[in-house]
Design a protein around this motif. Structure first.
Motif, PDB file in Angstrom:
ATOM      1  N   ASP A  30      -4.886  -1.267   8.445  1.00 41.84           N
ATOM      2  CA  ASP A  30      -4.040  -1.179   9.635  1.00 41.84           C
ATOM      3  C   ASP A  30      -2.602  -1.528   9.306  1.00 41.84           C
ATOM      4  O   ASP A  30      -2.241  -2.702   9.303  1.00 41.84           O
ATOM      5  N   PRO A  31      -1.809  -0.545   9.064  1.00 42.90           N
ATOM      6  CA  PRO A  31      -2.141   0.875   8.960  1.00 42.90           C
ATOM      7  C   PRO A  31      -2.513   1.227   7.528  1.00 42.90           C
ATOM      8  O   PRO A  31      -2.365   0.412   6.622  1.00 42.90           O
ATOM      9  N   LEU A  32      -2.958   2.448   7.341  1.00 45.53           N
ATOM     10  CA  LEU A  32      -3.216   2.948   5.992  1.00 45.53           C
ATOM     11  C   LEU A  32      -1.881   3.434   5.436  1.00 45.53           C
ATOM     12  O   LEU A  32      -1.347   4.446   5.867  1.00 45.53           O
ATOM     13  N   THR A  33      -1.328   2.676   4.519  1.00 44.74           N
ATOM     14  CA  THR A  33      -0.040   3.017   3.923  1.00 44.74           C
ATOM     15  C   THR A  33      -0.254   3.680   2.566  1.00 44.74           C
ATOM     16  O   THR A  33      -1.371   3.674   2.031  1.00 44.74           O
ATOM     17  N   ALA A  34       0.802   4.218   2.005  1.00 44.53           N
ATOM     18  CA  ALA A  34       0.720   4.817   0.669  1.00 44.53           C
ATOM     19  C   ALA A  34       0.287   3.777  -0.357  1.00 44.53           C
ATOM     20  O   ALA A  34      -0.494   4.075  -1.264  1.00 44.53           O
ATOM     21  N   THR A  35       0.752   2.558  -0.191  1.00 42.61           N
ATOM     22  CA  THR A  35       0.367   1.480  -1.110  1.00 42.61           C
ATOM     23  C   THR A  35      -1.137   1.241  -1.051  1.00 42.61           C
ATOM     24  O   THR A  35      -1.799   1.103  -2.081  1.00 42.61           O
ATOM     25  N   GLU A  36      -1.683   1.215   0.154  1.00 41.07           N
ATOM     26  CA  GLU A  36      -3.124   1.001   0.315  1.00 41.07           C
ATOM     27  C   GLU A  36      -3.903   2.194  -0.224  1.00 41.07           C
ATOM     28  O   GLU A  36      -4.950   2.025  -0.851  1.00 41.07           O
ATOM     29  N   ASP A 103     -10.583  -8.488   1.147  1.00 42.61           N
ATOM     30  CA  ASP A 103      -9.328  -9.197   0.928  1.00 42.61           C
ATOM     31  C   ASP A 103      -8.629  -9.428   2.264  1.00 42.61           C
ATOM     32  O   ASP A 103      -7.617  -8.783   2.569  1.00 42.61           O
ATOM     33  N   PRO A 104      -9.154 -10.336   3.104  1.00 44.37           N
ATOM     34  CA  PRO A 104      -8.555 -10.524   4.429  1.00 44.37           C
ATOM     35  C   PRO A 104      -7.110 -10.995   4.386  1.00 44.37           C
ATOM     36  O   PRO A 104      -6.292 -10.563   5.195  1.00 44.37           O
ATOM     37  N   GLU A 105      -6.762 -11.832   3.445  1.00 43.44           N
ATOM     38  CA  GLU A 105      -5.369 -12.298   3.358  1.00 43.44           C
ATOM     39  C   GLU A 105      -4.452 -11.164   2.916  1.00 43.44           C
ATOM     40  O   GLU A 105      -3.348 -11.017   3.429  1.00 43.44           O
ATOM     41  N   LYS A 108      -3.838  -8.943   5.916  1.00 45.21           N
ATOM     42  CA  LYS A 108      -2.818  -9.510   6.817  1.00 45.21           C
ATOM     43  C   LYS A 108      -1.421  -9.318   6.237  1.00 45.21           C
ATOM     44  O   LYS A 108      -0.487  -8.966   6.957  1.00 45.21           O
ATOM     45  N   THR A 109      -1.288  -9.552   4.946  1.00 43.52           N
ATOM     46  CA  THR A 109       0.013  -9.416   4.296  1.00 43.52           C
ATOM     47  C   THR A 109       0.508  -7.977   4.353  1.00 43.52           C
ATOM     48  O   THR A 109       1.671  -7.719   4.682  1.00 43.52           O
ATOM     49  N   ARG A 110      -0.377  -7.020   4.043  1.00 44.53           N
ATOM     50  CA  ARG A 110       0.023  -5.610   4.068  1.00 44.53           C
ATOM     51  C   ARG A 110       0.430  -5.174   5.475  1.00 44.53           C
ATOM     52  O   ARG A 110       1.417  -4.461   5.653  1.00 44.53           O
ATOM     53  N   ALA A 112       1.573  -7.147   7.913  1.00 47.68           N
ATOM     54  CA  ALA A 112       2.828  -7.831   8.243  1.00 47.68           C
ATOM     55  C   ALA A 112       4.010  -7.168   7.543  1.00 47.68           C
ATOM     56  O   ALA A 112       5.082  -7.008   8.142  1.00 47.68           O
ATOM     57  N   GLU A 113       3.822  -6.768   6.286  1.00 47.09           N
ATOM     58  CA  GLU A 113       4.900  -6.095   5.554  1.00 47.09           C
ATOM     59  C   GLU A 113       5.248  -4.762   6.203  1.00 47.09           C
ATOM     60  O   GLU A 113       6.421  -4.401   6.300  1.00 47.09           O
ATOM     61  N   PHE A 114       4.240  -4.029   6.658  1.00 51.96           N
ATOM     62  CA  PHE A 114       4.501  -2.748   7.308  1.00 51.96           C
ATOM     63  C   PHE A 114       5.271  -2.953   8.617  1.00 51.96           C
ATOM     64  O   PHE A 114       6.241  -2.260   8.888  1.00 51.96           O
ATOM     65  N   ILE A 115       4.844  -3.911   9.413  1.00 51.90           N
ATOM     66  CA  ILE A 115       5.514  -4.189  10.686  1.00 51.90           C
ATOM     67  C   ILE A 115       6.960  -4.616  10.428  1.00 51.90           C
ATOM     68  O   ILE A 115       7.887  -4.153  11.099  1.00 51.90           O
ATOM     69  N   LYS A 116       7.168  -5.459   9.434  1.00 52.90           N
ATOM     70  CA  LYS A 116       8.520  -5.892   9.074  1.00 52.90           C
ATOM     71  C   LYS A 116       9.370  -4.695   8.653  1.00 52.90           C
ATOM     72  O   LYS A 116      10.528  -4.565   9.055  1.00 52.90           O
TER      73      LYS A 116
END
Length: 133
Positions: A30-36, A103-105, A108-110, A112-116
């Motif tokens: 959430d969301p599925l980014t290119a990095t993910e 990898d729950p943490e 969350k980080t991914r 938060a980074e997307f929202i930022k």
């Protein structure tokens, strides 16, 4: 191929896991980014079929169904299931050839980074629009 055919009910997954060595990646996507997507592609190169378990969340940007469809569209993902956070473990067979990555943490980080990133882009656009007035 309609990639939505990769999305199966959680209860159907254990029988399919008997067909080959599998790697299950559990997360919100959430969301599925290119990095993910690159992360999943890298994990898929380990000689195992890739199962993505998309966790339900009331706080997600997209519905679990939408996130599952996005993950299913990835070439390296073989199966996708949607699960409640507390339920998915109970259906997973205890097999030596099944590897699970959760990898729950990192999730969350991914997120938060997307929202930022989105907020920063919006602020930059608003500032640029204000300068053009």
């Amino acid at each position: 191929m309609d990639t939505r055919n990769k999305i199966l009910p959680l209860d159907d997954v254990p029988a399919l896991l008997r067909t080959a060595p599998w790697l299950a990646v559990v997360g919100f996507f959430d969301p599925l980014t290119a990095t993910e997507a690159k992360r999943l592609a890298g994990l898929a190169c380990r000689g195992r079929k890739l199962l993505a378990i998309v966790l339900q969340s009331e706080n997600a940007l997209l519905s679990a169904e939408a996130r599952a469809e996005l993950v299913a569209a990835l070439r390296d993902v073989h199966l996708v299931a949607i699960a409640k956070r507390e339920r998915w473990r109970s259906i997973m067979p205890n097999r030596a050839d099944l590897q699970i990555i959760e990898d729950p943490e990192g999730d969350k980080t991914r997120s938060a980074e997307f929202i930022k990133f989105v907020l920063t882009r919006q602020q930059s656009a608003a500032v640029s629009a204000g300068r053009n007035d």
